[in-house]
Design a protein around this motif. Structure first.
Motif, PDB file in Angstrom:
ATOM      1  N   ALA A  29       0.832  -1.204   0.000  1.00 10.63           N
ATOM      2  CA  ALA A  29       0.000   0.000   0.000  1.00 10.63           C
ATOM      3  C   ALA A  29       0.868   1.257   0.000  1.00 10.63           C
ATOM      4  CB  ALA A  29      -0.933   0.000   1.206  1.00 10.63           C
ATOM      5  N   ALA A  30       1.995   1.200   0.708  1.00  8.14           N
ATOM      6  CA  ALA A  30       2.898   2.353   0.743  1.00  8.14           C
ATOM      7  C   ALA A  30       3.424   2.653  -0.652  1.00  8.14           C
ATOM      8  CB  ALA A  30       4.057   2.088   1.700  1.00  8.14           C
ATOM      9  N   VAL A  31       3.873   1.644  -1.357  1.00  8.63           N
ATOM     10  CA  VAL A  31       4.385   1.831  -2.714  1.00  8.63           C
ATOM     11  C   VAL A  31       3.273   2.321  -3.642  1.00  8.63           C
ATOM     12  CG1 VAL A  31       5.342   0.615  -4.715  1.00  8.63           C
ATOM     13  CG2 VAL A  31       6.272   0.185  -2.445  1.00  8.63           C
ATOM     14  N   LYS A  32       2.093   1.774  -3.487  1.00  6.12           N
ATOM     15  CA  LYS A  32       0.962   2.175  -4.325  1.00  6.12           C
ATOM     16  C   LYS A  32       0.610   3.648  -4.107  1.00  6.12           C
ATOM     17  CE  LYS A  32      -3.733   0.865  -5.546  1.00  6.12           C
ATOM     18  NZ  LYS A  32      -4.840  -0.039  -5.256  1.00  6.12           N
ATOM     19  N   SER A  33       0.726   4.132  -2.888  1.00  3.03           N
ATOM     20  CA  SER A  33       0.375   5.524  -2.601  1.00  3.03           C
ATOM     21  C   SER A  33       1.351   6.520  -3.218  1.00  3.03           C
ATOM     22  CB  SER A  33       0.291   5.760  -1.095  1.00  3.03           C
ATOM     23  OG  SER A  33       1.573   5.785  -0.522  1.00  3.03           O
ATOM     24  N   LEU A  34       2.510   6.049  -3.633  1.00  5.64           N
ATOM     25  CA  LEU A  34       3.521   6.931  -4.220  1.00  5.64           C
ATOM     26  C   LEU A  34       3.312   7.171  -5.711  1.00  5.64           C
ATOM     27  CD1 LEU A  34       6.691   5.587  -2.426  1.00  5.64           C
ATOM     28  CD2 LEU A  34       5.413   7.682  -1.933  1.00  5.64           C
ATOM     29  N   GLY A  35       2.440   6.408  -6.323  1.00 12.34           N
ATOM     30  CA  GLY A  35       2.168   6.603  -7.739  1.00 12.34           C
ATOM     31  C   GLY A  35       3.215   5.946  -8.621  1.00 12.34           C
ATOM     32  N   PRO A  36       3.173   6.255  -9.913  1.00 16.86           N
ATOM     33  CA  PRO A  36       4.044   5.564 -10.873  1.00 16.86           C
ATOM     34  C   PRO A  36       5.518   5.993 -10.825  1.00 16.86           C
ATOM     35  CG  PRO A  36       2.741   7.209 -11.997  1.00 16.86           C
ATOM     36  CD  PRO A  36       2.258   7.165 -10.566  1.00 16.86           C
ATOM     37  N   ARG A  37       5.812   7.128 -10.209  1.00 15.88           N
ATOM     38  CA  ARG A  37       7.202   7.597 -10.179  1.00 15.88           C
ATOM     39  C   ARG A  37       7.619   7.932  -8.746  1.00 15.88           C
ATOM     40  NH1 ARG A  37       7.952  12.151 -14.400  1.00 15.88           N
ATOM     41  NH2 ARG A  37      10.060  11.888 -13.647  1.00 15.88           N
ATOM     42  N   PRO A  38       7.937   6.911  -7.942  1.00 22.60           N
ATOM     43  CA  PRO A  38       8.356   7.185  -6.562  1.00 22.60           C
ATOM     44  C   PRO A  38       9.678   7.956  -6.530  1.00 22.60           C
ATOM     45  CG  PRO A  38       8.661   4.873  -7.091  1.00 22.60           C
ATOM     46  CD  PRO A  38       7.976   5.500  -8.262  1.00 22.60           C
ATOM     47  N   PRO A  39       9.898   8.749  -5.506  1.00 25.16           N
ATOM     48  CA  PRO A  39      11.137   9.537  -5.432  1.00 25.16           C
ATOM     49  C   PRO A  39      12.361   8.652  -5.221  1.00 25.16           C
ATOM     50  CG  PRO A  39       9.893   9.734  -3.404  1.00 25.16           C
ATOM     51  CD  PRO A  39       9.036   8.968  -4.358  1.00 25.16           C
ATOM     52  N   ASP A  40      13.469   9.098  -5.753  1.00 21.97           N
ATOM     53  CA  ASP A  40      14.738   8.397  -5.563  1.00 21.97           C
ATOM     54  C   ASP A  40      15.382   8.843  -4.252  1.00 21.97           C
ATOM     55  OD1 ASP A  40      14.564   7.115  -8.035  1.00 21.97           O
ATOM     56  OD2 ASP A  40      15.557   8.771  -9.079  1.00 21.97           O
ATOM     57  N   GLY A  41      16.147   7.948  -3.650  1.00 21.50           N
ATOM     58  CA  GLY A  41      16.951   8.307  -2.496  1.00 21.50           C
ATOM     59  C   GLY A  41      16.228   8.309  -1.168  1.00 21.50           C
ATOM     60  N   ILE A  42      14.998   7.823  -1.131  1.00 20.07           N
ATOM     61  CA  ILE A  42      14.263   7.751   0.130  1.00 20.07           C
ATOM     62  C   ILE A  42      13.501   6.432   0.142  1.00 20.07           C
ATOM     63  CG2 ILE A  42      12.316   9.070  -0.781  1.00 20.07           C
ATOM     64  CD1 ILE A  42      11.898  10.182   2.058  1.00 20.07           C
ATOM     65  N   ALA A  43      13.477   5.787   1.290  1.00 19.99           N
ATOM     66  CA  ALA A  43      12.787   4.500   1.420  1.00 19.99           C
ATOM     67  C   ALA A  43      11.296   4.688   1.135  1.00 19.99           C
ATOM     68  CB  ALA A  43      12.990   3.937   2.820  1.00 19.99           C
ATOM     69  N   ALA A  47       8.834   7.755   2.297  1.00 22.96           N
ATOM     70  CA  ALA A  47       8.238   8.616   1.275  1.00 22.96           C
ATOM     71  C   ALA A  47       6.720   8.608   1.388  1.00 22.96           C
ATOM     72  CB  ALA A  47       8.673   8.164  -0.115  1.00 22.96           C
ATOM     73  N   ALA A  48       6.123   7.437   1.563  1.00 23.70           N
ATOM     74  CA  ALA A  48       4.674   7.341   1.690  1.00 23.70           C
ATOM     75  C   ALA A  48       4.191   8.034   2.956  1.00 23.70           C
ATOM     76  CB  ALA A  48       4.240   5.881   1.677  1.00 23.70           C
ATOM     77  N   ALA A  49       4.937   7.926   4.034  1.00 26.13           N
ATOM     78  CA  ALA A  49       4.575   8.609   5.277  1.00 26.13           C
ATOM     79  C   ALA A  49       4.645  10.123   5.100  1.00 26.13           C
ATOM     80  CB  ALA A  49       5.488   8.160   6.415  1.00 26.13           C
ATOM     81  N   THR A  50       5.633  10.596   4.359  1.00 23.03           N
ATOM     82  CA  THR A  50       5.754  12.024   4.088  1.00 23.03           C
ATOM     83  C   THR A  50       4.569  12.518   3.264  1.00 23.03           C
ATOM     84  OG1 THR A  50       8.158  11.874   4.190  1.00 23.03           O
ATOM     85  CG2 THR A  50       7.246  13.803   3.089  1.00 23.03           C
ATOM     86  N   VAL A  51       4.171  11.741   2.271  1.00 22.94           N
ATOM     87  CA  VAL A  51       2.998  12.085   1.455  1.00 22.94           C
ATOM     88  C   VAL A  51       1.750  12.138   2.329  1.00 22.94           C
ATOM     89  CG1 VAL A  51       1.478  11.245  -0.383  1.00 22.94           C
ATOM     90  CG2 VAL A  51       3.950  11.227  -0.712  1.00 22.94           C
ATOM     91  N   ALA A  52       1.572  11.154   3.184  1.00 23.54           N
ATOM     92  CA  ALA A  52       0.398  11.113   4.065  1.00 23.54           C
ATOM     93  C   ALA A  52       0.389  12.307   5.016  1.00 23.54           C
ATOM     94  CB  ALA A  52       0.366   9.805   4.839  1.00 23.54           C
TER      95      ALA A  52
END
Length: 67
Positions: A29-43, A47-52
């Motif tokens: 679910a975390a990976v899915k929440s990041l969309g098709p282009r997750p950021p580089d250099g962050i777990a 990254a998903a927690a930052t988005v939330a």
């Protein structure tokens, strides 16, 4: 356009920590929440927690309402 109070900052840090834990418990679910282009250099969980957390802040009345 103000700095958060100590209480607000503590709440946001706790919320971020809770979001990270939830993302680690459900990495798909975390990976899915990041969309098709997750950021580089962050777990992905961080990254998903930052988005939330950003979504939470953007939905606060203080962010939306001008007084």
């Amino acid at each position: 356009a103000r700095a958060p109070s100590t209480q607000e900052l503590d709440r946001m840090l706790k919320l971020y920590s809770d979001f990270v834990a939830a993302c680690r418990a459900n990495p798909e679910a975390a990976v899915k929440s990041l969309g098709p282009r997750p950021p580089d250099g962050i777990a992905p969980d961080e990254a998903a927690a930052t988005v939330a957390l950003a979504r939470t802040i953007l939905n606060l009345d203080e962010f939306i309402t001008r007084e």
